[in-house]
Design an enzyme around this catalytic site. Structure first.
Site, PDB file in Angstrom:
ATOM      1  N   HIS B 134      43.804  70.062   8.070  1.00 56.02           N
ATOM      2  CA  HIS B 134      43.695  69.742   6.642  1.00 56.02           C
ATOM      3  C   HIS B 134      44.657  70.668   5.895  1.00 56.02           C
ATOM      4  O   HIS B 134      44.938  71.781   6.349  1.00 56.02           O
ATOM      5  CB  HIS B 134      42.245  70.029   6.238  1.00 56.02           C
ATOM      6  CG  HIS B 134      41.857  69.618   4.847  1.00 56.02           C
ATOM      7  ND1 HIS B 134      42.244  70.324   3.733  1.00 56.02           N
ATOM      8  CD2 HIS B 134      41.086  68.592   4.400  1.00 56.02           C
ATOM      9  CE1 HIS B 134      41.726  69.741   2.651  1.00 56.02           C
ATOM     10  NE2 HIS B 134      41.025  68.689   3.030  1.00 56.02           N
ATOM     11  N   ASP B 212      38.076  76.240  11.392  1.00 52.87           N
ATOM     12  CA  ASP B 212      37.681  75.525  10.179  1.00 52.87           C
ATOM     13  C   ASP B 212      36.538  74.586  10.535  1.00 52.87           C
ATOM     14  O   ASP B 212      36.736  73.546  11.158  1.00 52.87           O
ATOM     15  CB  ASP B 212      38.892  74.745   9.624  1.00 52.87           C
ATOM     16  CG  ASP B 212      38.527  73.910   8.392  1.00 52.87           C
ATOM     17  OD1 ASP B 212      37.343  73.918   7.986  1.00 52.87           O
ATOM     18  OD2 ASP B 212      39.429  73.254   7.848  1.00 52.87           O
ATOM     19  N   GLN B 215      33.930  70.201   8.703  1.00 53.91           N
ATOM     20  CA  GLN B 215      33.331  68.942   9.151  1.00 53.91           C
ATOM     21  C   GLN B 215      32.272  69.178  10.221  1.00 53.91           C
ATOM     22  O   GLN B 215      31.198  68.583  10.183  1.00 53.91           O
ATOM     23  CB  GLN B 215      34.425  68.013   9.718  1.00 53.91           C
ATOM     24  CG  GLN B 215      35.477  67.584   8.712  1.00 53.91           C
ATOM     25  CD  GLN B 215      34.934  66.705   7.597  1.00 53.91           C
ATOM     26  OE1 GLN B 215      33.925  66.025   7.763  1.00 53.91           O
ATOM     27  NE2 GLN B 215      35.599  66.716   6.453  1.00 53.91           N
ATOM     28  N   LYS B 238      29.566  69.730   1.815  1.00 52.66           N
ATOM     29  CA  LYS B 238      29.572  68.711   2.880  1.00 52.66           C
ATOM     30  C   LYS B 238      28.281  68.783   3.706  1.00 52.66           C
ATOM     31  O   LYS B 238      27.965  67.852   4.435  1.00 52.66           O
ATOM     32  CB  LYS B 238      30.793  68.906   3.792  1.00 52.66           C
ATOM     33  CG  LYS B 238      32.130  68.658   3.091  1.00 52.66           C
ATOM     34  CD  LYS B 238      33.258  68.642   4.097  1.00 52.66           C
ATOM     35  CE  LYS B 238      34.616  68.941   3.496  1.00 52.66           C
ATOM     36  NZ  LYS B 238      35.148  67.905   2.615  1.00 52.66           N
ATOM     37  N   CYS B 376      44.343  64.578   2.562  1.00 56.07           N
ATOM     38  CA  CYS B 376      44.766  65.988   2.538  1.00 56.07           C
ATOM     39  C   CYS B 376      45.288  66.408   3.916  1.00 56.07           C
ATOM     40  O   CYS B 376      45.029  67.532   4.367  1.00 56.07           O
ATOM     41  CB  CYS B 376      43.647  66.926   2.106  1.00 56.07           C
ATOM     42  SG  CYS B 376      43.077  66.627   0.441  1.00 56.07           S
TER      43      CYS B 376
END
Lengths: 155, 418
Positions: B134, B212, B215, B238, B376
């Site tokens: 991202h 990261d 998600q 999220k 993104c």
């Protein structure tokens, strides 16, 4: 389009002329030679358009053409734009671009310019806020081409 | 109809209708149609428990944290600090002192890029990312490269959308990579990266690993110690929590060695005009009044998903994903972008003859919310040979019936543009 799609409520946006122009654009080709050219990009969706213009005399357009990768709205808008700018000079194109921006944003334009009726099928974008830029992208590229810029940054 | 009954059987207690009843927004109608929300990867909806916890805090227990000597401030500080324990438990961190609250994942990565990047990495060293990142895990490292003389390297991915481990390993070979920064789960392809193997490769080459988890943390149990990560970031919104709060987890020794990111109140032990002494632990990185209410909301979100349990959540979403892949791949002209073997409920696709934005507009008019565009992740889109995709993403409240509505509507979208 048949009833069975039951997308009747999007017909204001996707009128037959829009779908037809998106599928079979009349003015999408790499025109050579050309006098002015600019690319436009909508960074949100990745739509890209390059507009080329050839002048007859001064800034009066003999022919306009475009190449694009984009949605049906931006493709149809570019194709109709290439049609209506023929025979116009820079001042008349800028004026029409402003009238079209008004049409796209508000769904109506107070302009008496006869070209607005040709562009009228795109007025449906006014009901789809996120899609207005799709319709105005080719016009931004055209103005950038007239300004002599290589690329238009779409507002 | 269930494409993967075995996985569903693992979660006999998982009642999606009961879960849906906890999310008030799901009963909304959009354009007169039932709201089919398939955009959780962008931001998830909020359960009543989160909404209520935030309101309750403001109505009954609110003052600034860490500074009042009064009862209300102490109670609020307790509530705020309690969430640090919850996050530590969620991530299986060794200590609560390893949890830093940030504004979101992006800020957490920027914190590492500024503090670790400028304070610990030396010019001439490299940061290694991947093609599937991202923008939030690309741009901060480019800024570090340009300001600090750090080289930026990019590991390739395969055509199916999996990390090319050979490429990753070869870019580590010269030993100059100080930090690798890799997504746990792609926000476009749905791919899970094999983080434990990635961590082993990075560590063998003397590099630290930032993961990261924006998600992944939503869908699976995350154990930062088992993964072998050195930094792990995620965002609250999220994870069914509020916007405005994110998390950086880092090994304690790294946090101790890192200089502060922002200066101000709360992050100091003492201040004079000559010099200031930094606070120790995560506080050093939490300058200014934090997002108190949002942190409390995040705590409620963690309670909520923990009560359901990540085994049940993962099983539900695996069944959904299997069902979606089978339904969507049967749609004529539909191409799924990303075919990783280990993947989750984020599915990007293109539809022949219809641009992603046109697809999204037609779906929207049928009450179905998907994302369309470049997500993104411009470099990844270029790598996969697409200019834009539509993306359907799932959450704990997504049903098989909603996926059926999506697939059926896509068939009609396809014929509309034909």
């Amino acid at each position: 389009m048949s009833q069975s799609h039951s997308f009747d409520d999007v017909r204001d946006l996707y009128q037959n002329i829009i779908l037809d122009r998106a599928r079979n654009p009349r003015h999408m080709h790499r025109m050579e030679p050309f006098d002015a050219c600019a690319a436009g990009e909508n960074p949100l969706c990745g739509d890209q358009v390059e507009v080329r213009v050839r002048f007859a005399a001064g800034t009066t357009v003999a022919e306009a053409a475009f190449e694009a990768r984009g949605c049906a709205i931006s493709m149809a808008s570019a194709d109709l734009m290439a049609e209506v700018v023929r025979g116009r000079d820079a001042a008349a194109m800028r004026s029409l671009a402003a009238d079209f921006a008004e049409l796209a944003r508000n769904g109506v334009s107070g302009s008496a310019d006869p070209a607005i009726s040709t562009l009228q099928p795109l007025s449906g974008v006014s009901e789809y806020r996120s899609r207005v830029k799709c319709a105005t992208l080719p016009w931004s590229a055209l103005i950038a081409a007239l300004d002599g810029a290589k690329e238009s940054s779409h507002d | 109809m269930n494409a993967n009954p075995k996985l569903a059987d693992l979660a006999p207690a998982f009642d999606v209708e009961r879960i849906r009843a906890d999310f008030p927004i799901l009963s909304q109608r959009v354009h007169g149609k039932p709201f089919v929300f398939l955009d959780s990867a962008a931001s998830a909806q909020k359960p009543r428990a989160v909404i209520g916890a935030m309101s309750h805090a403001m109505e009954t227990q609110y003052a600034n944290v860490h500074r009042g000597l009064h009862w209300m401030s102490e109670r609020t500080s307790d509530a705020y600090e309690n969430v640090r324990d919850q996050v530590a438990a969620l991530l299986h961190a060794e200590s609560r002192e390893e949890i830093v609250f940030t504004r979101n994942s992006t800020e957490a990565i920027n914190l590492v890029a500024h503090s670790y990047g400028r304070g610990i990495l030396k010019p001439g060293q490299a940061v290694l990312i991947t093609e599937m990142e991202h923008h939030a895990n690309i741009v901060p490292w480019q800024m570090l490269r340009d300001s600090h003389g750090i080289e930026l390297r990019v590991a390739g991915i395969t055509d199916s959308g999996e990390l090319d481990l050979a490429s990753f390993a070869s870019l580590l070979e010269d030993g100059r990579v100080g930090l690798a920064a890799v997504t746990h789960m792609s926000n476009v392809l749905g791919t899970y990266n094999p983080i434990a193997r990635v961590a082993a490769l990075a560590h063998a080459a003397g590099a630290q690993l930032l993961v990261d988890g924006s998600q992944a943390v939503v869908h699976r149990t995350v154990d930062v110690q088992a993964l072998g990560a050195d930094f792990y970031v995620f965002t609250g919104h999220k994870l069914y929590g509020p916007t405005g709060v994110g998390v950086l987890w880092a090994r304690r020794a790294l946090l101790d060695a890192m200089p502060p990111f922002m200066g101000g109140g709360d992050m100091i032990a003492s201040v004079s005009f000559e010099r200031s002494i930094w606070a120790s632990g995560p506080t050093k990185f939490e300058a200014g009044t934090p997002a108190i209410i949002e942190v409390i909301g995040l705590g409620a979100a963690i309670d909520y998903v923990s009560a359901i349990g990540f085994d049940a959540i993962a099983a539900h979403e695996a069944a959904l994903t299997g069902h979606a892949l089978s339904r969507l791949s049967a749609v004529d002209g539909l191409r799924i972008v990303g075919q990783a073997k280990d993947r989750g409920g984020v599915i990007s696709f293109t539809l022949e003859g219809a641009h992603a934005h046109d697809v999204a507009t037609l779906l929207d008019r049928n009450g179905i919310a998907v994302r369309a565009g470049r997500h993104c992740a411009d470099p990844l889109m270029a790598r996969m040979g697409v200019t834009s995709t539509a993306r359907a993403s799932f959450g704990i409240y997504t049903t098989h019936a909603e996926i059926d509505v999506l697939a059926d509507t896509l068939v009609r979208v396809r014929s509309f543009f034909q």
